[in-house]
Scaffold this active site. Structure first.
Site, short mmCIF file in Angstrom:
data_model
loop_
_atom_site.label_atom_id
_atom_site.label_comp_id
_atom_site.label_asym_id
_atom_site.label_seq_id
_atom_site.Cartn_x
_atom_site.Cartn_y
_atom_site.Cartn_z
N GLY A 30 2.80 -3.81 -4.32
CA GLY A 30 3.23 -2.82 -3.34
C GLY A 30 2.35 -2.84 -2.10
O GLY A 30 1.84 -3.88 -1.68
N SER A 31 2.11 -1.66 -1.54
CA SER A 31 1.49 -1.56 -0.22
C SER A 31 0.05 -2.03 -0.17
O SER A 31 -0.46 -2.33 0.93
CB SER A 31 1.57 -0.11 0.28
N VAL A 32 -0.66 -2.07 -1.31
CA VAL A 32 -2.02 -2.58 -1.25
C VAL A 32 -2.03 -4.05 -0.84
O VAL A 32 -3.06 -4.57 -0.39
CB VAL A 32 -2.74 -2.41 -2.61
N SER B 59 1.25 3.14 6.09
CA SER B 59 1.85 2.25 5.09
C SER B 59 3.34 2.04 5.34
O SER B 59 4.18 2.23 4.45
CB SER B 59 1.63 2.81 3.68
#
Length: 709
Positions: A416-418, A472
């Site tokens: 995901g966003s990481v 994000s």
């Protein structure tokens, strides 16, 4: 002139030989025989006369005489007349053998002795030759084989197990060690009424042993009363304290033995063993692993380092006779070589803090599992690697199968966003944009066969590149990533090359059993939608250790240091050997890494950021939240979410990187900033204090998040 009268034919009685006397009478015509001794050449009838009777001529002129038998005292039949006696032979001449006489009627004559002697000598020579050949075979040809067989039966070889090496944390605190242990056994025959002199010896012994060895009384009683058995195992690998307590009971009962009452524990014995114990219980169990029933590493570092930890067994050889050692035959002993002690990079205290924090949050969120990693940003050393649910390696047999292992290294999930940090690093490094580049972000964005949107509905955003990372935004990440190349294919190849530099799609180098390399397809195989989802962390899979290493790379000025779990080892001679230096490679320039670090501070420090719950008073913190659709490993379909937060501190002088991942939270929020941010804060605060890292002395840069149009 008168004709001579023919001789009278003898009566049948005359033809019958005299069975009691002379058997030489002819069955033919006979003449009167003068009395014994009157006729020359006739037998005198005296005892000892072996001359026998002369043969008489029959009707046809043939001799019909039979060998003479030994005469008796008086013949019972009338003697018949025989032919006239022949002229006796000359003196010194060998008398002729009578016609019709047998060997029994002749004197015994011995054969020459030389042939017999030669035969006996030859036979003895052949027999002696056989003995000599066999002796040569035994003493020369087959001597080694027979000696080996004799030694096999005569000499007993007893193995001398090597002491398994100890596993310690970075400060020398034992995490896994080996202690003496005892298998408690018994001989049921000694518990019979005749031997124990007590009618209920099994029941009494079971009542005494049950509280000590932790086995039910009924179970113990059944084993002790087992008929026809001379050996039963009551408890396996009990501590020396337990066995000492049993010995004390035996001694006390032995003092009370009488002629009518025996010792009910007299048939209880112990077999000495070694036992692997883990003093901290489930602490770092996923990292350390366990030793199986065969004494081999069954998981974790116990398996990875099994050869070094095991050492080399020795052996003791002695002569035996009748099952007992021969004291005068001497003993040959090859001593065992103890295994090496392994010092890990794990800090027990930080590991404890991480394990408690993730266990509490997984329980509060009703999640399937979660994991936390703490890493030294400068050296790549892993300070903590905790997962929940865990297991106790002291009793791994009762653990749930899904709890055994190390999911921080073995689980592959969509980050995901990481993962947006890697995309931003590529954009900055390639000069496509700067932190303050203006990006206009609509509510939705159509690309290929899909319509993309952010996690929340919003009006058109006017954000800087820093703001895209702070808020994000998926759409903002797609907008800048597609500008990496002249066309979409080239952009895909450039982004893929940076992902590989960060270590995605390959194992971390820890050599851990079952470690995943993640999933990263070649850019030419990306689907129409995948080429737009990969930039914001969907369509690829990573492990928690891979993702943590990405943030450590940025914190370390753009240089990726291969993660390590082992600091070094100490041999039996006491010398410490450090582990090989980890591999390093530059991924980003130092300027790009510094810019990314400042942008990550906006995620935590800016009011519009998503990681406000990760703030730590007195320290500048850089981090990123992540919330991704989760692929259910059982169905292969999207189901639930993966929440995460990763970052490092102090942001101005990074020392520690901490990551938190929670799989499928079902209670409360599922956003990474909400449930993983507090875990990050708790573990990071404890780590900084444990390592005595001073608070930050500077203020964060506070880069703009948006711009006014």
């Amino acid at each position: 002139m008168s004709t001579p009268r023919p001789p009278r034919r003898p009566r049948p009685a005359d033809r019958t030989p005299d069975r009691s006397g002379d058997r030489s009478a002819s069955p033919g015509r006979s003449r009167p025989v003068p009395p014994t001794g009157d006729t020359p050449g006739k037998s005198s009838g005296k005892p000892g006369d072996r001359s026998g009777a002369k043969p008489t001529a029959g009707p046809a002129g043939k001799s019909s005489a039979k060998p003479a038998s030994r005469p008796t005292a008086r013949p019972t039949t009338r003697p018949t007349a025989g032919p006239p006696a022949k002229t006796p032979p000359k003196a010194g001449a060998r008398p002729p053998r009578p016609r019709g006489a047998t060997l029994a009627s002749q004197p015994l004559r011995l054969a020459p002795p030389k042939p017999r002697l030669r035969f006996v000598a030859l036979a003895l020579s052949l027999l002696l030759l056989v003995f000599v050949v066999r002796l040569l075979q035994l003493q020369v040809v087959d001597a080694p084989a027979y000696a080996a067989k004799a030694a096999l039966n005569r000499y007993v070889q007893v193995p001398l197990p090597a002491d398994r090496g100890t596993i310690t944390d970075r400060n020398g605190v034992d995490l896994a060690t080996t202690v003496d242990a005892y298998d408690v056994t018994a001989d049921p025959y000694l518990f019979t009424p005749e031997q124990a002199k007590v009618p209920d010896a099994p029941a009494r012994a079971a009542a005494l042993l049950s509280p000590i060895i932790g086995v039910d009384e009924k179970t113990l009683e059944a084993k002790l009363a087992k008929p026809g058995s001379r050996y039963v195992l009551l408890a396996r690998r009990r501590s020396p304290q337990d066995w000492n307590q049993i010995k004390a009971l035996k001694s006390n009962l032995a003092e009370k033995v009488t002629a009518s009452r025996g010792n009910v524990l007299g048939g209880v014995f112990a077999q000495e063993h070694s036992k692997r114990v883990y003093p901290a219980g489930d602490l770092a169990a996923g990292v350390i692993g366990f030793v199986n029933s065969e004494g081999k590493g069954g998981a974790g570092l116990e398996q990875v380092l099994d050869k070094e930890l095991s050492g080399q067994d020795g052996k003791r050889t002695y002569a035996q006779s009748g099952g007992r050692q021969v004291p005068t035959a001497g003993v040959q002993e090859q001593p065992a070589v103890s295994g090496r002690d392994a010092a890990l990079t794990i800090d027990r205290d930080i590991q404890w803090a991480a394990q408690n924090a993730i266990t509490e949050q997984v329980g509060a969120s009703g999640a399937d599992r979660g994991y936390v990693i703490a890493q030294d940003t400068r050296t790549g050393e892993v300070l903590a690697m905790a997962s929940s649910p865990g297991f106790d390696p002291n009793d791994y047999g009762s653990a749930r199968p899904e709890a055994i292992g190390n999911p921080a290294l073995q689980d592959a999930y969509e980050p995901g966003s990481v993962s947006k940090l890697m995309t931003m690093g590529a954009v900055l490094e390639e000069g496509v944009a700067t932190w303050d580049t203006h990006i206009t972000i609509p509510n939705t964005l159509r690309r290929a066969d899909r319509v993309f949107h952010d996690d929340i509905d919003h009006p058109t955003w006017f954000l800087t590149l820093n703001g895209v990372l702070a808020k994000s935004s998926n759409l903002g990440t797609i907008s800048v990533a597609e500008k990496l190349g002249k066309d979409q294919k080239e952009s895909n190849r450039i982004l893929h090359s940076y992902l590989r530099k960060f270590g995605i799609g390959e194992r971390t180098g820890l050599g851990f059993p079952g470690e995943t390399s993640g999933i990263l397809a070649q850019p030419d195989h990306w689907s129409a939608s995948q080429q737009f989802t990969v930039p914001f962390g969907q369509g690829l899979s990573v492990s928690a250790m891979q993702a943590t290493s990405v943030y450590s790379t940025v914190a370390n000025g753009g240089v990726r240091v291969q993660p390590t779990l082992v600091k070094g080892s100490t041999g039996p001679d006491g010398r410490f050997t450090p582990a090989p230096a980890p591999h390093k490679r530059r991924v980003l320039s130092e300027d790009t890494a510094r810019t990314l670090s400042r942008m990550l501070e906006s995620v935590v420090g800016d009011t519009q950021g998503t990681g406000l719950k990760a703030q730590i008073p007195g320290y500048r913190v850089a981090g990123k939240t992540g919330t991704a659709n989760r692929v259910d490993p059982k169905t292969g379909r999207y189901s639930g979410y993966t929440a995460s937060f990763m970052g490092f501190a102090p942001a101005d002088k990074p020392r520690v990187t901490v990551s938190c991942v929670i799989q499928n939270p079902t209670r409360g929020s599922y956003f990474g900033g909400q449930i993983c941010g507090p875990v990050f804060k708790r573990v990071m605060e404890f780590s900084l204090k444990t390592l005595k890292v001073p608070p930050t002395g500077t203020q964060p840069p506070r880069l703009p998040v948006d711009w006014k149009h």
